[in-house]
Design a protein around this motif. Sequence first.
Motif, mmCIF file in Angstrom:
data_model
loop_
_atom_site.group_PDB
_atom_site.id
_atom_site.type_symbol
_atom_site.label_atom_id
_atom_site.label_comp_id
_atom_site.label_asym_id
_atom_site.label_seq_id
_atom_site.Cartn_x
_atom_site.Cartn_y
_atom_site.Cartn_z
ATOM 1 N N LYS A 62 -4.974 2.005 -1.202
ATOM 2 C CA LYS A 62 -6.192 2.174 -1.627
ATOM 3 C C LYS A 62 -6.651 3.616 -1.585
ATOM 4 N N PRO A 63 -7.704 3.994 -2.444
ATOM 5 C CA PRO A 63 -8.126 5.644 -2.417
ATOM 6 C C PRO A 63 -8.130 6.243 -1.225
ATOM 7 N N ALA B 232 -4.733 2.459 -7.624
ATOM 8 C CA ALA B 232 -5.104 1.370 -6.305
ATOM 9 C C ALA B 232 -4.451 0.196 -6.496
ATOM 10 N N SER C 262 -8.511 5.389 -8.101
ATOM 11 C CA SER C 262 -9.309 4.029 -8.329
ATOM 12 C C SER C 262 -9.261 3.592 -9.662
#
Length: 122
Positions: A86-87, A14, A122
């Motif tokens: 982002k995840p 991330a 993440s």
Amino acid sequence: QAQLVESGGGAVQAGGSLGLSCAAAGRTWNIVTMGWFRQAPGKERELVSAINWLSGIITSDYSGGRFTISRDRARNTVILQMYNLKPEDTAVYYCAASLVSNARSISQYEYWGQGTQVTVSS
């Protein structure tokens, strides 16, 4: 018939960046719009960004400004540069070509690549 081949997918943490490339071959002379779609597990395929193949004008951007689409007509290539991943960006990313302008829906895209996996941890 046009053929599209994506490359550049992979795994990233991330906040990282990743670039995807799509090479077009074959019958590309009538392509008007090139788009990048993605499909996450259990979700529908969605448009991320699209660009007019001739003018280079970006016609769609659903990335919230984190992704940049560009094209190189001399190399018949479309690039999706992704930043601050982002995840929830984890998905299979597909390159697609449309014969119409401002194409936004899946049904408007005639040709599709095989997809490339992007995994954001993440």
